[in-house]
Scaffold this active site. Structure first.
Site, short mmCIF file in Angstrom:
data_model
loop_
_atom_site.label_atom_id
_atom_site.label_comp_id
_atom_site.label_asym_id
_atom_site.label_seq_id
_atom_site.Cartn_x
_atom_site.Cartn_y
_atom_site.Cartn_z
N ARG A 360 44.36 18.06 69.08
CA ARG A 360 43.32 17.04 69.09
C ARG A 360 43.81 15.74 68.46
O ARG A 360 43.51 14.64 68.95
CB ARG A 360 42.08 17.56 68.35
CG ARG A 360 40.94 16.54 68.28
CD ARG A 360 39.68 17.19 67.69
NE ARG A 360 38.62 16.20 67.54
CZ ARG A 360 38.35 15.56 66.41
NH1 ARG A 360 39.07 15.81 65.32
NH2 ARG A 360 37.37 14.67 66.35
N HIS A 515 22.67 42.01 79.46
CA HIS A 515 23.32 43.27 79.83
C HIS A 515 23.02 43.67 81.27
O HIS A 515 23.67 44.56 81.82
CB HIS A 515 22.88 44.39 78.88
CG HIS A 515 23.99 45.34 78.54
ND1 HIS A 515 24.88 45.80 79.49
CD2 HIS A 515 24.36 45.92 77.38
CE1 HIS A 515 25.74 46.62 78.92
NE2 HIS A 515 25.46 46.71 77.64
N ASP A 519 28.45 43.37 81.49
CA ASP A 519 28.72 44.53 80.65
C ASP A 519 29.59 44.13 79.46
O ASP A 519 30.23 43.07 79.45
CB ASP A 519 29.41 45.63 81.45
CG ASP A 519 28.50 46.22 82.52
OD1 ASP A 519 27.27 46.25 82.28
OD2 ASP A 519 29.00 46.62 83.58
#
Length: 542
Positions: A360, A515, A519
């Site tokens: 950065r 969910h 998964d």
């Protein structure tokens, strides 16, 4: 990706519109702010301009034909793009709507005839408009006119707070403002009586007492349509601004931006058809001398509010109930729906940020370049989503939608709560482009200048509280996304590198997943890819 444009609701009572004239043809290049078509509503013929750029791929409603609000009007996208699924998917909706309209024609016409005998000629009942696609109720933030004021067509009546932004609402009528139905700070559902405009001396109580009938009449709008059709279209086809007797042709959006920036339209040269001033003309206009308005009065007012707070006596209990803003109520509703319908689970990792800090510094040493750590996180998420498309999905009940595009939403804190402006096609943006867009969107979000289109369509969201010193937190998923990333602060701490304890910089991030679509193993693999990009930023530049 192609954008579907539906028949807009251009007035508070509009239920269907007729395309009076197309100003663009299939195959034409469209710029943001270009006038696509002239649409005849129940009150006037109005210009409809594009909020998208690309090629006009499809016209859904030919000239002279009408269709209900939200019917497919046009599709804009990339030249040669396959839009067959969009056409087949949206063309199924209009017929039922038209049948319903046909079935209801006779009773509505009867109530319209009844209303015509009850409401005096020239009196108009203005309803709370639907200013965004998800708006169910609105709050009047500020009235810019008061009872007794003369109102001209096009004047801004009030600033209305929707579930997404505070927007100006302009009058489609001329006359005296006779009645205000919703006071400043009050909320009401869409279609509630907002105001009454008409000739001085009108019996307002009589008009209010015929409100149910008036609603039926105005929603049909048959008398208004007949009048508009019998008049020459040139009367209403252009949005006009008059300066010293000179008529200026300008699009509605351009006029609004000019008013906000204090730009005199006489000084702007139009690049649209017939010299019409469009959005880009106003945005690119550089005045010889410009004085930015100073918010001194507002700041003084806020200071005054703080300084006049009552001093509470010790040992006394006090409380104050503050009415929830429309934004606050919608945030509560949306987050509750998300939390209680999507089975959330959370995955947390710690990322080595030493290389990111060094990269950065090097990037920001380049001329005219400045990026933040958040920009690096957003870019890394977009690239990781390309490798893990299962995370870039939406649960649709019987199906799961796999988004082929990547639109990353960036959560921004504002006074009333939280908004999520969206970076479209984030994976195609450079770090500097992401930095510039985030700065622009966040700045306008804090002053409530974002458009609804700029807050729609995200496929993934990033929420960063690191700048507030928060080390670790979890977020509620921004539906219909399948995941949201929560970003903590970068901290210096002892870490083990090459078998030795040294000072290192680390950052914790947590991924909240739905969910139903993502998964645990899939979410974990996404975070591994994200960590690889952040710990080796040069890979994001390759």
């Amino acid at each position: 990706m192609a954008e579907v444009i539906n028949m807009p609701r251009l007035s508070d009572t509009m239920e269907e519109g007729t395309v009076a004239k197309w100003l663009k043809n299939v195959g034409d290049k469209i710029e943001e702010g270009d006038i696509l078509a002239e649409i005849e509503t129940d009150k006037a013929t109005m210009e409809f301009e594009s909020f998208h750029e690309g090629t006009l791929l499809h016209i859904g409603i030919p000239e002279g034909e009408g269709a209900p609000v939200d019917t497919l009007l046009a599709i804009i996208g990339e030249e040669g793009e396959d839009i067959s699924s969009l056409i087949s998917g949206t063309s199924k909706t209009p017929p039922p709507a038209k049948e319903e309209k046909t079935e209801e024609t006779s009773p509505v016409e009867e109530s319209a005839d009844s209303a015509a005998s009850s409401i005096p000629e020239g009196v108009e009942v203005v309803k709370m408009p639907r200013l965004s696609d998800t708006m169910e109720e609105g709050t009047v933030a500020t009235w810019l006119k008061k009872v007794g004021d003369q109102v001209e067509e096009g004047d801004i009546l009030a600033e209305i707070e929707t579930d997404k932004a505070t927007m100006e609402f302009e009058s489609f009528y001329s006359g005296k403002l006779l009645y205000i139905g919703i006071q400043e700070g009050e909320s009401a559902p869409v279609d509630e009586v907002l105001a009454i405009i008409g000739p001085e001396g009108t019996d307002v109580d009589a008009v209010l007492n015929t409100k149910p009938t008036a609603k039926s009449a105005s929603s049909d709008g048959a008398p208004d349509v007949e009048v508009d059709k019998s008049e020459p279209k040139e009367v209403a086809q252009e949005t006009k601004a008059v300066e010293d007797g000179q008529r200026i042709f300008v699009s509605p959006l351009a006029r609004k931006i000019a008013e906000e920036k204090g730009i005199n339209l006489k000084d702007v040269k139009g690049s649209g058809d017939h010299g019409r001033i469009v959005k880009r003309d106003v945005e690119n206009f550089t005045p010889a001398q410009s004085v930015a308005p100073e918010p001194t009065a507002n700041v003084a007012a806020e200071v005054s509010k703080v300084s006049t707070q009552p001093i509470l006596a010790s040992g006394e209990e006090h409380f104050e109930e503050v009415k929830n803003s429309q934004m606050r109520k919608v945030i509560a509703k949306r987050l509750s729906e998300s939390k209680f319908t999507a089975p959330h689970y959370y995955l947390i990792i710690e990322v080595d940020m030493d290389n990111a800090k060094a990269s950065r510094v090097q990037i920001n040493n380049l001329p005219d370049t400045k990026i933040s750590f958040n920009d690096m996180v957003v870019k890394a998420c977009a690239m990781a989503l390309k490798k893990h498309p299962q995370v870039n999905t939406s649960w649709k009940g019987d199906t799961t939608r796999f988004n082929q595009h990547i639109h990353v939403g960036v959560a921004v804190a504002v006074d009333d709560g939280l908004v999520v402006p969206v970076l479209k096609f984030t994976d195609q943006l450079s770090l500097t482009q992401i930095g510039a867009q985030v700065k622009d969107l966040a700045g306008r979000a804090r002053v409530k200048k974002l458009t609804p289109a700029e807050m729609e369509g995200s496929t993934f969201t990033v929420s960063n509280l690191g700048m507030f010193g928060i080390l670790e937190f979890t977020s509620i998923i921004n539906q219909p996304n399948s995941a949201i990333l929560s970003v903590g602060a970068i901290v210096e701490k002892p870490v083990v590198k090459n078998g030795e304890i040294v000072v290192g910089s680390t950052m914790k991030v947590s991924l909240a997943c739905d969910h139903r679509t993502v998964d645990g193993a899939t979410g974990a693999q996404f975070l591994q890819t994200l960590r690889a990009y952040l710990e080796n930023p040069v890979t994001m530049l390759a």
